[in-house]
Motif scaffolding. Structure first.
Motif, PDB file in Angstrom:
ATOM      1  N   SER A   2       0.843  -1.201   0.000  1.00 34.67           N
ATOM      2  CA  SER A   2       0.000   0.000   0.000  1.00 34.67           C
ATOM      3  C   SER A   2       0.876   1.248   0.000  1.00 34.67           C
ATOM      4  O   SER A   2       2.064   1.185   0.302  1.00 34.67           O
ATOM      5  N   PRO A   3       0.294   2.420  -0.320  1.00 32.22           N
ATOM      6  CA  PRO A   3       1.026   3.674  -0.077  1.00 32.22           C
ATOM      7  C   PRO A   3       1.160   3.909   1.416  1.00 32.22           C
ATOM      8  O   PRO A   3       0.539   3.211   2.224  1.00 32.22           O
ATOM      9  N   ALA A   4       1.977   4.885   1.802  1.00 32.48           N
ATOM     10  CA  ALA A   4       2.137   5.223   3.217  1.00 32.48           C
ATOM     11  C   ALA A   4       0.819   5.779   3.754  1.00 32.48           C
ATOM     12  O   ALA A   4       0.224   6.677   3.155  1.00 32.48           O
ATOM     13  N   LEU A   5       0.362   5.235   4.879  1.00 30.70           N
ATOM     14  CA  LEU A   5      -0.909   5.646   5.470  1.00 30.70           C
ATOM     15  C   LEU A   5      -0.774   5.701   6.983  1.00 30.70           C
ATOM     16  O   LEU A   5      -0.199   4.799   7.588  1.00 30.70           O
ATOM     17  N   THR A   6      -1.301   6.741   7.589  1.00 36.89           N
ATOM     18  CA  THR A   6      -1.386   6.775   9.040  1.00 36.89           C
ATOM     19  C   THR A   6      -2.703   6.142   9.466  1.00 36.89           C
ATOM     20  O   THR A   6      -3.646   6.032   8.671  1.00 36.89           O
ATOM     21  N   HIS A   7      -2.802   5.730  10.720  1.00 31.42           N
ATOM     22  CA  HIS A   7      -4.058   5.169  11.214  1.00 31.42           C
ATOM     23  C   HIS A   7      -5.175   6.205  11.163  1.00 31.42           C
ATOM     24  O   HIS A   7      -6.339   5.851  10.929  1.00 31.42           O
ATOM     25  N   GLY A  47       6.825   0.248   8.369  1.00 27.61           N
ATOM     26  CA  GLY A  47       6.707   1.680   8.622  1.00 27.61           C
ATOM     27  C   GLY A  47       5.253   2.093   8.519  1.00 27.61           C
ATOM     28  O   GLY A  47       4.395   1.559   9.211  1.00 27.61           O
ATOM     29  N   LYS A  48       4.968   3.019   7.602  1.00 29.01           N
ATOM     30  CA  LYS A  48       3.589   3.459   7.390  1.00 29.01           C
ATOM     31  C   LYS A  48       2.945   2.767   6.185  1.00 29.01           C
ATOM     32  O   LYS A  48       1.834   3.100   5.796  1.00 29.01           O
ATOM     33  N   ARG A  49       3.639   1.781   5.624  1.00 26.01           N
ATOM     34  CA  ARG A  49       3.091   1.054   4.478  1.00 26.01           C
ATOM     35  C   ARG A  49       2.691  -0.353   4.935  1.00 26.01           C
ATOM     36  O   ARG A  49       3.223  -0.886   5.898  1.00 26.01           O
TER      37      ARG A  49
END
Length: 222
Positions: free
Chosen positions: A177-182, A213-215
């Protein structure tokens, strides 16, 4: 060596809206494309303002947002290279229904409403493609609206990550996925950040999800 015109034709051909348009009509459309670059955190489209361009995203990522009744920004979608947005301005020029903001430095190809309408008059294939795409989006909207009240947050989170994870690792077939925060995930599935954190933990325990990380890496469908 590929030219900018070739890139424009390839970009348009990859979009469902233009997939069945003839080569000559695609070339005519591509001649109207304008390359634009934006830095990170730039506003490409502003909700409520008039617009007459659609955009094909060639590099970087953007988020599609809308202001809620409480005045809070809600993330509707995160788009990566190869995606397109703002296309409704080609058919319905009144105010933009959402904002689009860059998450990275981005490069886009912009198509004006005037150039699109000129091609639409000449191409029955393009006219049929527009009808099919609008019908598909209406079905998608209706399906989402009917499912949301009955799906758990875990199911909605899983469906969202499955849809966003388009980068495939050839070694193991897992999608990235792309970088995503919760918080970004929470905005898109209409819940709180804490609830998404629990859903992500459950998906990891199920063996369906890995985090880098964020992915997120998504297990391939069996």
């Amino acid at each position: 060596m590929a030219t900018r015109s070739d890139e424009g034709i390839d970009s348009l051909r990859a979009l469902p809206l233009f997939s069945e348009v003839g080569e000559e009509d695609l070339r005519q459309l591509a001649s109207h494309l304008i390359e634009r670059r934006f830095p990170r955190d730039a506003t490409l489209i502003q909700e409520g303002q008039a617009g007459d361009y659609m955009y094909v995203l060639r590099e970087g990522r953007v988020k599609v947002t809308k202001i809620s009744g409480a005045g809070r920004e809600k993330i509707l979608e995160i788009l990566g290279a190869g995606s397109f947005f703002g296309e409704m301005a080609l058919l319905d020029p009144p105010e933009r229904s959402a904002s689009v903001k860059s998450l990275d430095p981005v490069r886009v190809l912009a198509l004006s409403r005037l150039g699109f309408l000129h091609a639409l008059e000449r191409s029955p294939g393009l006219a049929m493609a527009v009808i099919r795409e609008l019908s598909r989006r209406l079905r998608h909207t209706n399906t989402d609206a009917s499912h949301i009240p009955y799906q758990s947050v875990k199911e909605r989170t899983k469906e969202l990550l499955r849809r966003l994870a388009t980068e495939v690792n050839d070694a193991d077939g897992w999608c990235l996925s792309p970088a995503l925060t919760h918080q970004e995930v929470a905005d898109m599935v209409a819940t709180s950040r804490e609830t998404v954190t629990r859903a992500v933990k459950q998906l990891k325990q199920d063996g369906w999800l890995r985090q880098e990380g964020k992915r997120y890496r998504i297990r391939p469908e069996e």
